[in-house]
Design an enzyme around this catalytic site. Structure first.
Site, PDB file in Angstrom:
ATOM      1  N   PHE A  29      20.284  31.205  27.712  1.00  0.00           N
ATOM      2  CA  PHE A  29      20.979  30.123  28.663  1.00  0.00           C
ATOM      3  C   PHE A  29      20.305  30.047  29.895  1.00  0.00           C
ATOM      4  O   PHE A  29      20.362  29.113  30.457  1.00  0.00           O
ATOM      5  CB  PHE A  29      22.716  30.688  28.861  1.00  0.00           C
ATOM      6  CG  PHE A  29      23.439  29.861  29.638  1.00  0.00           C
ATOM      7  CD1 PHE A  29      23.820  28.617  29.405  1.00  0.00           C
ATOM      8  CD2 PHE A  29      23.476  30.517  31.175  1.00  0.00           C
ATOM      9  CE1 PHE A  29      24.299  27.837  30.553  1.00  0.00           C
ATOM     10  CE2 PHE A  29      24.209  29.731  32.107  1.00  0.00           C
ATOM     11  CZ  PHE A  29      24.532  28.465  31.779  1.00  0.00           C
ATOM     12  N   GLU A  92      26.373  43.123  37.400  1.00  0.00           N
ATOM     13  CA  GLU A  92      24.749  42.850  36.929  1.00  0.00           C
ATOM     14  C   GLU A  92      24.929  41.519  36.051  1.00  0.00           C
ATOM     15  O   GLU A  92      23.960  40.401  36.093  1.00  0.00           O
ATOM     16  CB  GLU A  92      24.079  43.905  36.217  1.00  0.00           C
ATOM     17  CG  GLU A  92      22.815  43.617  35.404  1.00  0.00           C
ATOM     18  CD  GLU A  92      21.847  43.353  36.716  1.00  0.00           C
ATOM     19  OE1 GLU A  92      20.768  42.709  36.413  1.00  0.00           O
ATOM     20  OE2 GLU A  92      21.749  43.735  37.920  1.00  0.00           O
ATOM     21  N   ILE A  94      27.761  39.070  33.709  1.00  0.00           N
ATOM     22  CA  ILE A  94      29.071  38.429  33.085  1.00  0.00           C
ATOM     23  C   ILE A  94      28.746  37.272  32.084  1.00  0.00           C
ATOM     24  O   ILE A  94      27.916  36.397  32.584  1.00  0.00           O
ATOM     25  CB  ILE A  94      30.200  38.107  34.183  1.00  0.00           C
ATOM     26  CG1 ILE A  94      31.357  37.944  33.477  1.00  0.00           C
ATOM     27  CG2 ILE A  94      29.553  37.059  35.166  1.00  0.00           C
ATOM     28  CD1 ILE A  94      32.578  37.838  34.670  1.00  0.00           C
ATOM     29  N   VAL A  96      30.394  34.849  28.834  1.00  0.00           N
ATOM     30  CA  VAL A  96      31.521  34.438  27.881  1.00  0.00           C
ATOM     31  C   VAL A  96      30.716  33.542  26.888  1.00  0.00           C
ATOM     32  O   VAL A  96      30.226  32.790  27.246  1.00  0.00           O
ATOM     33  CB  VAL A  96      32.559  33.967  28.545  1.00  0.00           C
ATOM     34  CG1 VAL A  96      33.694  33.407  27.482  1.00  0.00           C
ATOM     35  CG2 VAL A  96      33.272  34.885  29.455  1.00  0.00           C
ATOM     36  N   GLY A 104      39.765  30.995  30.678  1.00  0.00           N
ATOM     37  CA  GLY A 104      40.210  32.274  31.771  1.00  0.00           C
ATOM     38  C   GLY A 104      39.763  33.312  31.319  1.00  0.00           C
ATOM     39  O   GLY A 104      40.027  34.563  31.972  1.00  0.00           O
ATOM     40  N   ILE A 105      38.781  33.780  30.259  1.00  0.00           N
ATOM     41  CA  ILE A 105      38.220  35.150  29.848  1.00  0.00           C
ATOM     42  C   ILE A 105      37.498  35.640  31.104  1.00  0.00           C
ATOM     43  O   ILE A 105      37.378  36.842  31.274  1.00  0.00           O
ATOM     44  CB  ILE A 105      37.551  34.802  28.548  1.00  0.00           C
ATOM     45  CG1 ILE A 105      38.529  34.479  27.450  1.00  0.00           C
ATOM     46  CG2 ILE A 105      36.988  36.065  28.252  1.00  0.00           C
ATOM     47  CD1 ILE A 105      38.074  34.002  26.137  1.00  0.00           C
ATOM     48  N   GLY A 106      36.513  34.918  31.463  1.00  0.00           N
ATOM     49  CA  GLY A 106      35.495  35.133  32.719  1.00  0.00           C
ATOM     50  C   GLY A 106      36.428  35.533  33.824  1.00  0.00           C
ATOM     51  O   GLY A 106      36.171  36.818  34.343  1.00  0.00           O
ATOM     52  N   ASN A 133      23.424  27.164  38.455  1.00  0.00           N
ATOM     53  CA  ASN A 133      24.374  27.254  37.568  1.00  0.00           C
ATOM     54  C   ASN A 133      25.825  26.946  38.491  1.00  0.00           C
ATOM     55  O   ASN A 133      26.622  27.726  38.749  1.00  0.00           O
ATOM     56  CB  ASN A 133      24.622  28.647  37.279  1.00  0.00           C
ATOM     57  CG  ASN A 133      25.530  28.787  35.999  1.00  0.00           C
ATOM     58  OD1 ASN A 133      26.312  27.925  35.780  1.00  0.00           O
ATOM     59  ND2 ASN A 133      25.328  30.014  35.485  1.00  0.00           N
ATOM     60  N   TYR A 140      33.363  31.163  40.755  1.00  0.00           N
ATOM     61  CA  TYR A 140      33.271  32.262  41.896  1.00  0.00           C
ATOM     62  C   TYR A 140      33.584  31.929  43.057  1.00  0.00           C
ATOM     63  O   TYR A 140      34.575  32.599  43.863  1.00  0.00           O
ATOM     64  CB  TYR A 140      31.825  32.741  41.879  1.00  0.00           C
ATOM     65  CG  TYR A 140      31.183  33.161  40.746  1.00  0.00           C
ATOM     66  CD1 TYR A 140      31.733  33.897  39.772  1.00  0.00           C
ATOM     67  CD2 TYR A 140      29.641  33.059  40.614  1.00  0.00           C
ATOM     68  CE1 TYR A 140      31.046  34.321  38.690  1.00  0.00           C
ATOM     69  CE2 TYR A 140      29.036  33.533  39.688  1.00  0.00           C
ATOM     70  CZ  TYR A 140      29.834  34.077  38.545  1.00  0.00           C
ATOM     71  OH  TYR A 140      29.290  34.609  37.381  1.00  0.00           O
TER      72      TYR A 140
END
Length: 166
Positions: A29, A92, A94, A96, A104-106, A133, A140
């Site tokens: 990605f 470092e 994250i 999903v 909402g998982i992140g 990104n 964030y």
């Protein structure tokens, strides 16, 4: 797709193959697959032998345990702020998996990491985000993160470290 029920938990040694596969997905990605030189064994050693980093995983919850799957992870380690004289947490990675994003998982992974930071009396949590990104930057910022435009990451690779040490 309805929101899957997810459990956020500490990674186990048996999770390493799936975490490593997601790491490969992240490298693709980020268009950095050529930089992924580690192996599953390296990850196992770092997380569970040398313990230089820790990992959380997001796992779907189903009544039938055979249907559970890992859908995200966060790898982090403790750092230190001299200005605060307190430990911090550096995130470092994250990640999903794409079909589970925007559920909402992140944020759940970040929330669990924030609870760990509080338990450890950390003064801050920090991480880097690629400037292209925008989706991640938006997430964030939505949780109150400051994207610091005036700080740049400095990196020495393995060979440069050896040269500097000599």
């Amino acid at each position: 797709m309805p929101e899957p029920a997810c459990e956020i938990r500490a990674a186990r040694p048996s999770d390493v193959p799936e975490i490593f596969q997601m790491l490969r997905e992240l490298a693709i990605f980020e268009k950095l697959e050529h930089q992924l030189t580690a192996t599953e064994d390296d990850m196992h050693d770092a997380l569970f032998v040398r313990r230089c980093a820790e990992a959380l995983v997001a796992q779907t919850v189903h009544q039938d345990d055979s249907e559970r799957q890992l859908v995200g992870y966060a790898i982090y380690f403790q750092n230190f702020s001299t200005f605060l004289c307190k430990p911090g947490i550096y995130l470092e990675d994250i990640y999903v998996r794409p079909k589970f994003r925007r559920l909402g998982i992140g944020k759940s992974l970040l929330r669990k990491l924030a609870r760990i930071a509080i338990e450890r009396d950390c003064g801050r949590m920090e991480w880097a985000v690629l400037d292209w990104n925008q989706n991640a930057i938006d997430v964030y910022q939505s949780i109150g993160g400051d994207v610091l435009p005036d700080w740049r990451i400095v990196r020495l690779g393995t060979e440069t470290i050896k040269e500097l040490a000599d």
